[in-house]
Design a protein around this motif. Structure first.
Motif, PDB file in Angstrom:
ATOM      1  N   ARG A  33      43.729  43.919  53.499  1.00  9.11           N
ATOM      2  CA  ARG A  33      43.400  43.189  54.454  1.00  9.11           C
ATOM      3  C   ARG A  33      43.369  44.643  55.643  1.00  9.11           C
ATOM      4  O   ARG A  33      43.484  44.619  56.666  1.00  9.11           O
ATOM      5  N   ALA A  88      42.889  36.735  36.821  1.00 10.94           N
ATOM      6  CA  ALA A  88      42.087  36.883  37.712  1.00 10.94           C
ATOM      7  C   ALA A  88      42.865  38.703  37.999  1.00 10.94           C
ATOM      8  O   ALA A  88      42.768  39.357  38.249  1.00 10.94           O
ATOM      9  N   VAL A  89      43.884  38.071  37.852  1.00 10.42           N
ATOM     10  CA  VAL A  89      44.626  38.954  38.717  1.00 10.42           C
ATOM     11  C   VAL A  89      46.088  39.986  36.929  1.00 10.42           C
ATOM     12  O   VAL A  89      45.613  40.649  36.487  1.00 10.42           O
ATOM     13  N   GLU A  94      35.167  34.071  42.193  1.00  9.66           N
ATOM     14  CA  GLU A  94      35.831  33.959  40.987  1.00  9.66           C
ATOM     15  C   GLU A  94      36.601  32.197  41.044  1.00  9.66           C
ATOM     16  O   GLU A  94      36.051  31.597  40.214  1.00  9.66           O
ATOM     17  N   ILE A  95      37.776  32.797  41.516  1.00  5.70           N
ATOM     18  CA  ILE A  95      38.704  31.529  42.142  1.00  5.70           C
ATOM     19  C   ILE A  95      38.395  30.992  42.485  1.00  5.70           C
ATOM     20  O   ILE A  95      38.074  29.515  41.857  1.00  5.70           O
ATOM     21  N   GLY A 154      48.317  33.203  46.748  1.00  3.05           N
ATOM     22  CA  GLY A 154      47.642  33.602  45.505  1.00  3.05           C
ATOM     23  C   GLY A 154      46.952  34.834  45.488  1.00  3.05           C
ATOM     24  O   GLY A 154      45.942  35.127  47.054  1.00  3.05           O
ATOM     25  N   ALA A 155      46.008  34.961  44.647  1.00  3.45           N
ATOM     26  CA  ALA A 155      45.722  35.910  44.510  1.00  3.45           C
ATOM     27  C   ALA A 155      44.014  35.269  44.696  1.00  3.45           C
ATOM     28  O   ALA A 155      44.389  33.933  44.444  1.00  3.45           O
ATOM     29  N   ASP A 156      43.043  35.685  45.236  1.00  3.23           N
ATOM     30  CA  ASP A 156      41.613  34.975  46.061  1.00  3.23           C
ATOM     31  C   ASP A 156      41.006  36.228  45.309  1.00  3.23           C
ATOM     32  O   ASP A 156      40.327  37.050  45.394  1.00  3.23           O
ATOM     33  N   SER A 157      39.630  35.260  45.103  1.00  2.00           N
ATOM     34  CA  SER A 157      38.366  36.214  44.548  1.00  2.00           C
ATOM     35  C   SER A 157      36.957  35.293  44.350  1.00  2.00           C
ATOM     36  O   SER A 157      37.863  34.137  43.927  1.00  2.00           O
ATOM     37  N   ALA A 209      42.782  41.677  45.694  1.00  2.65           N
ATOM     38  CA  ALA A 209      42.753  40.798  46.725  1.00  2.65           C
ATOM     39  C   ALA A 209      43.334  40.519  48.487  1.00  2.65           C
ATOM     40  O   ALA A 209      42.529  39.756  49.348  1.00  2.65           O
TER      41      ALA A 209
END
Lengths: 306, 539
Positions: free
Chosen positions: B459, B133-134, A44-45, A39-42, B456
């Motif tokens: 890469r 977030a997305v 904050e997450i 999943g998304a990654d930051s 995010a």
């Protein structure tokens, strides 16, 4: 006596829990990575996840909290499945127990029958039987399962493909799991039988006019069973490993599936719970085996009574 | 502003007039009633649509949940639970007009307050961080105007918010479930929606069962029929092994299966009572992203040489027996944003690869035949996380490894490791190749994550203000032609001009069924197996 047993069990469980905890701690990567997965990654997450699962506290604090919950019977929540672990395991426990008991029973029965039939039948019978047993032990469960499925389910339609749908669906998975057990136990049992038949008491029994069958069944079997009981306890404890493969092939619900998913995704609470459960089963089965020794061997009975 | 609404109304009309779905041979015309068993590969980790994360679980989501709008096959949207929407001129407000007479399976009424409750829930701390977030990163607030109207305000123009309202994560859950469900995050029997089926039984590790929602009368305009579903009941069996799924189908224990790998497709084709359908997925192609932060891929000549060194067609043929579709761009060929001009525009040129590597100074060869420079071997590392490897991508990597060694003396080191080890390699920048494909109905979502400087999963770590601006442009316009032109520039820049991506193949899904089953197909735009709404069984 009982207190000592319980004490030992608690120590075994605690060691198992701690060792698993340390192993998972030493594994590379962080739990937050695991929960994020694909999943998304930051940042904050990450912070949010760490807070939600208490991962921002030190490993020692987490370990203490974990033990504390364990004592209260709370296994925690699965990172991956977002449900209480007790619920995750509870839903699948029955199906694995069913499979394990069926496979172990079938394996032991099969080995006793095979050993009784082949003992003292000359080198030729022993060689054939030995080869078959070796094949049982060494063929991967995955292959056995696929062959059984192809023949008995896909081709002849005798049993349903998979799942937890009554006795019919249990047959193929149980046979798959029982064959290697039977192969191993038969070899041990036959060796024991043959050794016992050379003992003086066997000669005495024959001298009293007993037929060979009766000597084997009434006298030698009892002696040969001791190592089998030890081994059977060990085999039953190890059934979970076999269940992983069988459950995958047959699409059966069960702990094996859960354990694999949990380990590959580092779902710590579930891994720990599965280990605790296996440890508990192991303790229970070895206690049962100890009790069975006394039943099989009267000499041990008097020793315990004294 | 009202133009969109007119278009939507028109789309509804056209869909209503279109002829019924072409029947599969043997299944005849659609009939109501009956039940079937559908064998699927993946057991969802959650049945809550807000937390949907597995492309393979998408067909289950749409059984019991609906979204406000649905994708058409041209990059636009058609009505679903919303009859239309207006976009403010500045792109900062989206007004949704909701359908009347829609009820959740638990009797709750669907209205603007329900939509608001779903949005509020998504922003509960710790509930759905990856959605907020997305997909909803530009969301400001939502305002209920009246029971049939809700306005969504944004912090910045973001057309991808429409993609959200057409996605599983935008699926509408009953407010009662949101309040009372025992395990909201896990979903299940007590988390209900407005969909054509109702989930009534879930046996973990084994199967999930749905029965028809008789009140259903609000299918999206892209659906092949309206009104309630045909089937009374449908059971999804979780069978992880592909050969077991195929065996279940050939022996009649399942009537439909999905996920038929190349090795098993002959079995289906050989049986005249079975039919196999394949469909390319939406989103990005399965590609290698080259890490530009350090040697050797900080040198564009080496990146281009790597692209040139792989004869992609031959590699795919050897691994997938001609069942794979080659990808030429990072955007999949099924996407409306796919830039066809990239086809044959680069690659498969071993001579050029060797020339480039000579120019870049990798002139020596070591005992194993690999190129070296200053005593260093030309080694690049690909780290694959075992739990996420599918479609035999580990075997594909080995084929690429052999190809680049043979044609250009490049040493591609492939390691197949557990997820944590793979994550560690990524965190510590100990890799030169990153492999990925994404299933996003709007390819823009994937490109933002993979190519933006702040993405995010960027890469490859190629960072370029011009590229970032293009991605912003692609996201802020609702004009399809303009978006297509912008994303064409993105594809040319990253694949051809900068050679930071080596596209390999377009992921696909397969559905196979017995000839008594009609209506099998794939979800419009997403390209994954469709829900059971359109399925029927011949009497």
């Amino acid at each position: 006596m009982l207190a000592r047993r319980v004490g030992t069990a608690v120590v075994v469980l605690w060691v198992a829990a701690t060792a698993t905890y340390l192993a998972l701690l030493a594994a590379p990567g962080s739990t937050v990575d695991t929960i994020i997965g694909d999943g998304a990654d930051s940042p904050e997450i990450r912070a949010q996840i760490a807070r939600e699962w208490d991962l921002d506290r030190s490993p020692l604090v987490q370990y203490a909290a974990y033990l504390g919950r364990l004592v209260r019977g709370d296994l925690g929540r699965s990172y991956l499945l977002q449900r209480p672990v007790s619920e995750v395991l509870g839903a699948q426990l029955g199906s694995t127990v069913q499979l394990a008991v069926a496979a172990a029973t079938l394996g032991v029965l099969l080995s006793v029958v095979l050993a009784l039939v082949t003992t003292g039948r000359g080198a030729w019978a022993r060689r054939v039987s030995g080869t078959v047993e070796l094949a049982f032990v060494s063929t991967p469960g995955f292959l056995v399962g696929m062959v059984l499925l192809n023949v008995f389910s896909f081709r002849w339609g005798l049993f349903p493909v998979a799942g937890d749908r009554g006795i019919a669906a249990l047959v193929l998975p149980a046979v798959t799991l029982a064959l290697p057990i039977a192969g191993l136990l038969t070899q041990v049992l036959r060796e024991g039988l043959e050794r016992a038949l050379d003992e003086p008491f066997a000669v005495t029994a024959r001298a009293r006019g007993l037929r060979e069958r009766a000597v084997v069944a009434r006298h030698a079997l009892r002696h040969a069973l001791l190592p089998v009981v030890t081994l059977a306890g060990w085999v039953f404890g190890g059934l979970l490993g076999g269940a992983v493969i069988v459950e995958q092939v047959f699409g059966r619900p069960g702990l094996g599936q859960i354990a694999v998913t949990a380990v590959t995704s580092q779902d710590l609470p579930v891994v720990l719970a599965v280990v605790m459960l296996s440890a508990a089963v192991f303790v229970a089965v070895s206690t049962l085996a100890d009790t069975l020794y006394a039943v099989v061997d009267p000499r041990l009975r008097t020793a315990v009574a004294a | 502003m009202s133009r969109t609404r007119v278009l939507l109304a028109l789309a509804l009309l056209v869909a209503g007039c279109s002829s019924p779905a072409p029947a599969a041979p043997g299944a005849g015309t659609p009939v109501s009633g009956g039940s079937l068993t559908f064998a699927v590969e993946t057991e969802p980790i959650t049945f809550n649509p807000h937390l949907y994360a597995q492309a393979k679980a998408r067909l289950l989501v749409w059984n019991s949940f609906d979204a406000l709008i649905a994708h058409d096959d041209k990059g636009g949207y058609v009505p679903w639970l919303a009859t239309g929407y207006d976009v403010a001129a500045d792109g900062l407000a989206y007004t949704f007009h909701l359908r009347t007479g829609v009820t959740f399976a638990d009797g709750e009424k669907f209205d603007a307050n329900a939509v608001k409750a779903n949005l509020d829930q998504l922003f509960v701390t710790g509930y759905a961080p990856s959605v907020t977030a997305v997909q909803l990163r530009n969301f400001k607030d939502a305002q209920v105007v009246d029971p049939q109207t809700i306005v969504v305000h944004l912090k910045a123009p973001d057309v991808l918010v429409l993609d959200f309202f057409a996605s599983p994560q935008g699926g509408q859950i009953s407010p009662k479930s949101l309040r009372e469900a025992k395990n909201l995050k896990a979903g299940g029997v007590d988390v209900v929606g407005t969909g054509p089926f109702v989930l009534d039984r879930y046996q973990p590790g084994q199967e999930v069962h749905y029965h028809r929602n008789p009140a259903y009368n609000w299918a999206p305009a892209t659906a092949k029929h309206q009104g309630p579903a045909y089937l009374d009941e449908v059971t999804y069996r979780f069978l992880k092994e592909s050969s077991v799924r195929v065996g279940a189908l050939t022996s009649g224990q399942a009537q439909v299966v999905e996920g038929v790998p190349a090795t098993d497709q002959d079995l289906i084709s050989a049986n005249s009572h079975l039919a196999l359908n394949r469909q390319l997925n939406a989103g990005t192609a399965y590609s290698y992203y080259l890490n530009v932060t350090h040697a050797p891929f900080d040198d564009i000549r080496v990146r281009r040489a790597f692209q040139d060194a792989v004869d992609v067609d031959t590699v795919l043929k050897s691994v997938y027996r001609g069942t794979a579709t080659r990808a030429w761009s990072v955007v999949g060929p099924a996407s409306p944003f796919y830039d066809k001009s990239l086809e044959k525009a680069y690659g498969n040129d071993a001579a050029a690869a060797n020339k480039l590597l000579d120019e870049a100074g990798w002139t020596q060869r070591d005992a194993d035949g690999f190129r070296t420079k200053n005593g260093q071997r030309l080694t690049v590392r690909l780290v694959q996380s075992a739990p996420f490897v599918r479609d035999r991508r580990d075997i594909l990597a080995q084929a690429v490894q052999a190809a680049v060694k043979q044609s250009a003396g490049i040493d591609l080191k492939v390691s197949l490791v557990d997820q944590a080890t793979a994550n560690q390699a990524l965190q510590t920048n100990q890799y030169e190749v990153f492999d990925n494909s994404r299933l996003d109905t709007d390819a823009g979502t994937a490109l933002n994550l993979l190519l933006a400087s702040s993405g995010a999963i960027n890469r490859g770590q190629y960072k370029d203000p011009h590229l970032d601006q293009l991605l912003v442009d692609g996201q802020s316009s609702t004009d399809l032609a303009k978006r297509t032109a912008v994303y064409a520039q993105v594809q040319k820049l990253t694949v051809v001009d900068q050679a930071v991506i080596l596209p390999l193949y377009a992921p696909q899904d397969q559905v196979a069924a017995t000839d008594s089953v009609g209506g099998t197909g794939f979800e419009v735009a997403a390209g994954v197996p469709a829900s059971a709404y359109g399925l029927w069984v011949a009497k």
